[in-house]
Scaffold this motif. Structure first.
Motif, PDB file in Angstrom:
ATOM      1  N   ALA A   1       0.828  -1.193   0.000  1.00  0.00           N
ATOM      2  CA  ALA A   1       0.000   0.000   0.000  1.00  0.00           C
ATOM      3  C   ALA A   1       0.868   1.252   0.000  1.00  0.00           C
ATOM      4  O   ALA A   1       0.489   2.285  -0.555  1.00  0.00           O
ATOM      5  CB  ALA A   1      -0.910  -0.005   1.221  1.00  0.00           C
ATOM      6  N   GLN A   2       2.016   1.144   0.628  1.00  0.00           N
ATOM      7  CA  GLN A   2       2.881   2.314   0.699  1.00  0.00           C
ATOM      8  C   GLN A   2       4.343   1.923   0.453  1.00  0.00           C
ATOM      9  O   GLN A   2       5.126   1.756   1.391  1.00  0.00           O
ATOM     10  CB  GLN A   2       2.738   2.960   2.080  1.00  0.00           C
ATOM     11  CG  GLN A   2       2.937   4.447   2.024  1.00  0.00           C
ATOM     12  CD  GLN A   2       2.855   5.082   3.410  1.00  0.00           C
ATOM     13  OE1 GLN A   2       2.470   4.452   4.385  1.00  0.00           O
ATOM     14  NE2 GLN A   2       3.235   6.344   3.483  1.00  0.00           N
ATOM     15  N   PRO A   3       4.698   1.771  -0.804  1.00  0.00           N
ATOM     16  CA  PRO A   3       6.104   1.454  -1.114  1.00  0.00           C
ATOM     17  C   PRO A   3       7.003   2.658  -0.816  1.00  0.00           C
ATOM     18  O   PRO A   3       6.499   3.761  -0.582  1.00  0.00           O
ATOM     19  CB  PRO A   3       6.091   1.145  -2.612  1.00  0.00           C
ATOM     20  CG  PRO A   3       4.708   1.306  -3.089  1.00  0.00           C
ATOM     21  CD  PRO A   3       3.900   1.955  -2.014  1.00  0.00           C
ATOM     22  N   TRP A   4       8.305   2.424  -0.839  1.00  0.00           N
ATOM     23  CA  TRP A   4       9.226   3.543  -0.679  1.00  0.00           C
ATOM     24  C   TRP A   4       9.036   4.531  -1.830  1.00  0.00           C
ATOM     25  O   TRP A   4       8.767   4.133  -2.963  1.00  0.00           O
ATOM     26  CB  TRP A   4      10.669   3.043  -0.733  1.00  0.00           C
ATOM     27  CG  TRP A   4      11.173   2.448   0.537  1.00  0.00           C
ATOM     28  CD1 TRP A   4      10.873   2.840   1.805  1.00  0.00           C
ATOM     29  CD2 TRP A   4      12.097   1.354   0.664  1.00  0.00           C
ATOM     30  NE1 TRP A   4      11.551   2.065   2.713  1.00  0.00           N
ATOM     31  CE2 TRP A   4      12.316   1.150   2.039  1.00  0.00           C
ATOM     32  CE3 TRP A   4      12.770   0.543  -0.256  1.00  0.00           C
ATOM     33  CZ2 TRP A   4      13.168   0.165   2.522  1.00  0.00           C
ATOM     34  CZ3 TRP A   4      13.611  -0.430   0.228  1.00  0.00           C
ATOM     35  CH2 TRP A   4      13.807  -0.625   1.604  1.00  0.00           C
ATOM     36  N   THR A   5       9.263   5.795  -1.563  1.00  0.00           N
ATOM     37  CA  THR A   5       9.354   6.766  -2.656  1.00  0.00           C
ATOM     38  C   THR A   5      10.794   6.747  -3.138  1.00  0.00           C
ATOM     39  O   THR A   5      11.674   6.170  -2.495  1.00  0.00           O
ATOM     40  CB  THR A   5       9.011   8.169  -2.169  1.00  0.00           C
ATOM     41  OG1 THR A   5       9.968   8.538  -1.171  1.00  0.00           O
ATOM     42  CG2 THR A   5       7.614   8.235  -1.575  1.00  0.00           C
ATOM     43  N   ALA A   6      11.024   7.410  -4.275  1.00  0.00           N
ATOM     44  CA  ALA A   6      12.385   7.456  -4.821  1.00  0.00           C
ATOM     45  C   ALA A   6      13.339   8.081  -3.800  1.00  0.00           C
ATOM     46  O   ALA A   6      14.464   7.601  -3.605  1.00  0.00           O
ATOM     47  CB  ALA A   6      12.394   8.254  -6.120  1.00  0.00           C
ATOM     48  N   ALA A   7      12.885   9.163  -3.134  1.00  0.00           N
ATOM     49  CA  ALA A   7      13.748   9.862  -2.175  1.00  0.00           C
ATOM     50  C   ALA A   7      14.033   8.964  -0.970  1.00  0.00           C
ATOM     51  O   ALA A   7      15.164   8.886  -0.483  1.00  0.00           O
ATOM     52  CB  ALA A   7      13.080  11.156  -1.724  1.00  0.00           C
ATOM     53  N   GLU A   8      12.993   8.274  -0.503  1.00  0.00           N
ATOM     54  CA  GLU A   8      13.175   7.374   0.642  1.00  0.00           C
ATOM     55  C   GLU A   8      14.187   6.282   0.315  1.00  0.00           C
ATOM     56  O   GLU A   8      15.067   5.961   1.121  1.00  0.00           O
ATOM     57  CB  GLU A   8      11.832   6.706   0.981  1.00  0.00           C
ATOM     58  CG  GLU A   8      11.059   7.365   2.096  1.00  0.00           C
ATOM     59  CD  GLU A   8       9.802   6.563   2.405  1.00  0.00           C
ATOM     60  OE1 GLU A   8       9.667   6.076   3.520  1.00  0.00           O
ATOM     61  OE2 GLU A   8       8.959   6.410   1.486  1.00  0.00           O
ATOM     62  N   PHE A   9      14.033   5.705  -0.894  1.00  0.00           N
ATOM     63  CA  PHE A   9      14.919   4.616  -1.285  1.00  0.00           C
ATOM     64  C   PHE A   9      16.365   5.107  -1.352  1.00  0.00           C
ATOM     65  O   PHE A   9      17.292   4.419  -0.928  1.00  0.00           O
ATOM     66  CB  PHE A   9      14.471   4.038  -2.634  1.00  0.00           C
ATOM     67  CG  PHE A   9      15.214   2.795  -3.031  1.00  0.00           C
ATOM     68  CD1 PHE A   9      15.332   1.725  -2.152  1.00  0.00           C
ATOM     69  CD2 PHE A   9      15.799   2.680  -4.283  1.00  0.00           C
ATOM     70  CE1 PHE A   9      16.013   0.570  -2.510  1.00  0.00           C
ATOM     71  CE2 PHE A   9      16.482   1.528  -4.655  1.00  0.00           C
ATOM     72  CZ  PHE A   9      16.594   0.486  -3.765  1.00  0.00           C
ATOM     73  N   ASP A  10      16.521   6.319  -1.872  1.00  0.00           N
ATOM     74  CA  ASP A  10      17.857   6.899  -1.963  1.00  0.00           C
ATOM     75  C   ASP A  10      18.486   7.038  -0.570  1.00  0.00           C
ATOM     76  O   ASP A  10      19.662   6.748  -0.368  1.00  0.00           O
ATOM     77  CB  ASP A  10      17.768   8.253  -2.671  1.00  0.00           C
ATOM     78  CG  ASP A  10      19.131   8.713  -3.140  1.00  0.00           C
ATOM     79  OD1 ASP A  10      19.836   7.890  -3.755  1.00  0.00           O
ATOM     80  OD2 ASP A  10      19.505   9.864  -2.850  1.00  0.00           O
ATOM     81  N   GLN A  11      17.655   7.488   0.387  1.00  0.00           N
ATOM     82  CA  GLN A  11      18.114   7.599   1.779  1.00  0.00           C
ATOM     83  C   GLN A  11      18.565   6.239   2.323  1.00  0.00           C
ATOM     84  O   GLN A  11      19.598   6.117   2.968  1.00  0.00           O
ATOM     85  CB  GLN A  11      16.970   8.143   2.660  1.00  0.00           C
ATOM     86  CG  GLN A  11      16.779   9.643   2.560  1.00  0.00           C
ATOM     87  CD  GLN A  11      17.937  10.389   3.200  1.00  0.00           C
ATOM     88  OE1 GLN A  11      18.346  10.053   4.309  1.00  0.00           O
ATOM     89  NE2 GLN A  11      18.483  11.352   2.490  1.00  0.00           N
ATOM     90  N   VAL A  12      17.717   5.232   2.051  1.00  0.00           N
ATOM     91  CA  VAL A  12      18.030   3.881   2.530  1.00  0.00           C
ATOM     92  C   VAL A  12      19.378   3.430   1.977  1.00  0.00           C
ATOM     93  O   VAL A  12      20.241   2.942   2.710  1.00  0.00           O
ATOM     94  CB  VAL A  12      16.915   2.892   2.118  1.00  0.00           C
ATOM     95  CG1 VAL A  12      17.302   1.461   2.490  1.00  0.00           C
ATOM     96  CG2 VAL A  12      15.598   3.279   2.760  1.00  0.00           C
ATOM     97  N   LEU A  13      19.556   3.627   0.656  1.00  0.00           N
ATOM     98  CA  LEU A  13      20.804   3.211   0.019  1.00  0.00           C
ATOM     99  C   LEU A  13      21.997   3.905   0.671  1.00  0.00           C
ATOM    100  O   LEU A  13      22.985   3.268   1.038  1.00  0.00           O
ATOM    101  CB  LEU A  13      20.768   3.532  -1.480  1.00  0.00           C
ATOM    102  CG  LEU A  13      19.798   2.721  -2.342  1.00  0.00           C
ATOM    103  CD1 LEU A  13      19.746   3.279  -3.757  1.00  0.00           C
ATOM    104  CD2 LEU A  13      20.222   1.262  -2.385  1.00  0.00           C
ATOM    105  N   GLN A  14      21.866   5.226   0.835  1.00  0.00           N
ATOM    106  CA  GLN A  14      22.972   5.999   1.428  1.00  0.00           C
ATOM    107  C   GLN A  14      23.318   5.501   2.824  1.00  0.00           C
ATOM    108  O   GLN A  14      24.488   5.295   3.150  1.00  0.00           O
ATOM    109  CB  GLN A  14      22.574   7.473   1.535  1.00  0.00           C
ATOM    110  CG  GLN A  14      22.797   8.256   0.249  1.00  0.00           C
ATOM    111  CD  GLN A  14      22.470   9.717   0.444  1.00  0.00           C
ATOM    112  OE1 GLN A  14      22.668  10.269   1.523  1.00  0.00           O
ATOM    113  NE2 GLN A  14      21.953  10.335  -0.599  1.00  0.00           N
TER     114      GLN A  14
END
Lengths: 427, 279
Positions: A167-180
């Motif tokens: 229902a609520q996947p990561w957004t592009a910005a969130e995913f980028d944060q996770v990667l970092q």
């Protein structure tokens, strides 16, 4: 006997081309043997799946001793070539399985005949398990596959990341944060393994075009199927290409993953890996392994749809029997057998109810829901073989560090030329 | 008596060549309900504008230019080394020949593993130099083709060693005895007896290595798929990719035709260079 002395030779030539030499000498290879129908399947290398296919045929044969179905299994790597050679030699079997994106190509070429299966039966199927081309149904599958982002929960919580849901996947910005943050944590040599070690063309399209579609691009303009211009080289596609390349450039993913990226994940080399349901059986080897939906890059999270499905050849002398065979085999019991024997999604809710873990709330349920909500089939056009090879090569070049704009413009020019020279494949 | 060979030659050589030539001027596809159409020189025009083709051609010629002298030279060196009468030469001959009888697909897969960033090649370099080596051999545009050249030469060198060896053994022993009596040194013996004695062998090896090098395919198919960024794409690889994966029979025929002409030209030039010169 229609089999003259010339036929085995021509058949052997066709077979030699596909390295299926074992077929030489057998004169019943085609679908026209007098005592029944022949069925071809791609899973000679997959005994579990083949066992189910044979079980279905045996059940049929027990009930219809006068119209027996003979199963012939091919290795997957040589299967498509075998079908194409057989079609050229007019030796197609009556019933054959096909990889979903190939269906329109074979339908266009006249290999396949539209299926006569009642709508109420098809309505029970997951939409992506029914292969359609220009409004007609040509194939139907017992199961479906899906992609997933496999991750170590501890790596995500250590990075302070939210666990995404369908229902609520990561957004592009969130995913980028996770990667970092996961990379900064320094615990894993690989932050997010794209799985680029697979040299097979289809993985590159099946695995990475959903990202492109999530960005808002696509392989071809699906309103007309007459051009890729703007969708494969527009701003959104360019954003996707830059993102893909950035994963490698920023050191999140290796340029070329090892041959088994999932084993690296299981062994603790990577924190996250982009893979599919076929690996989900090994997920339990990771103490805190979870499977997550892909991020939403703006146009919704997407995964690829369409797995192996069944079709009837247009040269089949007894289409009615072939149709009846497919129709009667589309039972919840048979679909459940596939899902039980291997890691695939049962193609209907009725089947899901029969297999432990697939009921609502079950541990495997994620893939069924994900497939229902996020699956996007690969473009159903006869031009797909050209689309996929061109897209796969473009993606390989992008990941290898080439100029995204130049690569995508080139791919679009190639695809558009192919479409034009084929009169747009009937669209 | 000529019938079986003649039939095979016609069916498997002349017919495909003629078909390939004819198809080059059409828009034939592997799978299509559309009838064949004559399109003139369209495919050739496309070839001229295709950067992948030019990259493939360049890689193919570069590969041949390096492999032909390197592999034949190294094979000759090995042949001279194992052509001595001492214990154990058979062991060496066998060892050098083992890669030849191993399937090239198997060899390619093994070398793909060895060339990985943490593979055997980098480990050995690390061990020898004491530095941590970070060369991603097959994924770097500057090292991918040289890596494949090295591996290909290693695989095939044993075969040509055996041919050289056969050539060496046709040279009569009396010539060497006479040279010894005349007090000729090693170099002079090689220069004036061995080298001229290997004339025919040389021509054979030159032609076979050249043709094998120009038709480089399997290693590329298994190890790199033509990448990264077309750095290892070859003419034959591109023809197969275009013809089978992309189903563009006509364009693949065009590429094959150009390849055929290339091999023919190179062979004719070699034949002319190695012709019997009447003194």
């Amino acid at each position: 006997m229609r089999t003259s002395t010339k036929r085995p030779l021509s058949w052997c030539l066709a077979a030699a081309v596909v390295a299926a030499a074992a077929a030489c000498g057998s004169e019943n290879a085609g679908g026209s043997s007098d005592d029944g129908l022949t069925l071809w399947t791609h899973n000679a290398g997959n005994p579990q799946e083949l066992a189910v296919v044979e079980q279905i045929a045996n059940d049929w044969n027990a009930a219809h001793p006068d119209r027996k179905v003979t199963v012939r299994a091919f290795p997957q790597a040589a299967y498509n070539e075998a079908v194409v050679s057989a079609a050229t030699a007019k030796k197609l079997p009556c019933i054959l399985d096909t990889d979903a994106p190939t269906v329109p190509n074979w339908a266009y070429a006249g290999y396949l005949t539209p299926l006569e299966i009642p709508d109420d039966l098809l309505a029970k199927q997951l939409p992506s398990t029914v292969g359609k081309y220009q409004g007609k149904t040509y194939s139907v599958g017992y199961y479906e596959a899906a992609l997933g982002l496999f991750a170590r929960k501890s790596a995500l919580t250590a990075a302070g990341a939210r666990i995404p849901t369908l229902a609520q996947p990561w957004t592009a910005a969130e995913f980028d944060q996770v990667l970092q943050k996961v990379k900064a944590g320094g615990k894993y040599p690989i932050t997010f393994d794209l799985g680029t070690g697979d040299t097979g063309t289809e993985w590159w399209t099946y695995g990475y075009s959903p990202f492109l579609q999530s960005f808002g691009g696509d392989l071809i303009d699906r309103t007309s199927y007459k051009s890729a211009s703007g969708v494969l080289n527009g701003d959104k596609a360019l954003a996707w290409a830059t993102w893909m390349q950035g994963l490698v450039k920023k050191g999140y993913s290796p340029q070329k993953s090892s041959a088994d990226a999932f084993a690296d994940f299981v062994n603790g080399k990577s924190a996250m890996v982009w893979s599919g349901i076929w690996n989900s059986g090994s997920l339990s080897k990771v103490d805190d392994g979870v499977v997550l939906p892909p991020p939403n890059f703006g146009n919704g999270a997407k995964v690829g749809g369409g797995s192996w499905q069944w079709a009837v050849s247009s040269s089949c002398p007894d289409k009615a029997t072939a149709m009846e065979y497919l129709r009667t085999s589309l039972t919840a019991k048979n679909m459940a057998a596939f899902a039980e024997k291997q890691n695939v999604i049962p193609a209907s809710e009725e089947a899901a109810a029969l297999v432990p873990g697939w009921q609502p709330g079950g541990e495997k349920r994620f893939f069924l829901d994900e497939s229902k909500e996020l699956a996007m089939v690969r473009p159903p056009t006869p031009g797909y073989p050209y689309l996929t090879t061109t897209f796969a090569k473009a993606t390989q070049d992008i990941v290898a560090g080439g100029d995204p704009k130049q690569i995508l413009d080139r791919a679009v020019a190639d695809i558009d030329r192919d479409l034009k020279s084929n009169d747009y494949y009937g669209f | 008596m000529v019938a079986p060979a003649g039939v095979l030659l016609v069916v498997f050589f002349f017919v495909p060549v003629a078909l390939g030539f004819a198809l080059s001027f059409t828009d034939a596809r592997l799978i299509s309900p559309k009838p064949l159409e004559f399109v003139g020189l369209d495919n050739f025009q496309r070839l001229l504008d295709d950067p992948v083709f030019w990259a493939s051609l360049r890689n193919t010629l570069l590969f041949a230019a390096v492999i032909v002298p390197a592999q034949s030279g190294f094979a000759l060196l090995l042949a001279l080394l194992v052509n001595v009468k001492m214990r154990g030469t058979n062991l060496f001959r066998t060892l050098y020949f083992v890669p030849v009888v191993t399937s090239i697909v198997v060899v390619s897969i093994l070398w793909r593993f060895m060339y990985q960033p943490d593979g055997l090649v980098n480990s050995m370099l690390h061990w020898m130099t004491g530095n941590v080596v970070h060369i991603d051999w097959l994924n770097d545009t500057s090292t991918a083709l040289p890596a494949i050249m090295f591996m290909s030469a290693w695989q095939a060198v044993g075969f040509h060693m055996v041919i050289w060896l056969a050539g060496l053994q046709t040279i009569p022993g009396e010539l060497y005895e006479a040279a010894e009596i005349d007090g000729a040194g090693r170099w002079h013996t090689f220069r004036y007896i061995t080298w001229p004695g290997l004339r025919n062998t040389r021509t054979f090896i030159l032609v076979t290595i050249t043709i094998a090098a120009l038709s480089l395919f399997t290693q590329i198919h298994v190890m790199t798929g033509g990448g990264p960024l077309d750095a290892t794409s070859t003419v034959v690889f591109q023809a197969v990719r275009v013809g089978y994966q992309q189903q563009q029979t006509a364009y693949a025929s065009t590429i094959s035709l150009v390849f055929f002409l290339l091999v023919l030209t190179v062979s004719l030039i070699q034949r002319w260079l190695t012709r019997e010169r009447s003194a």
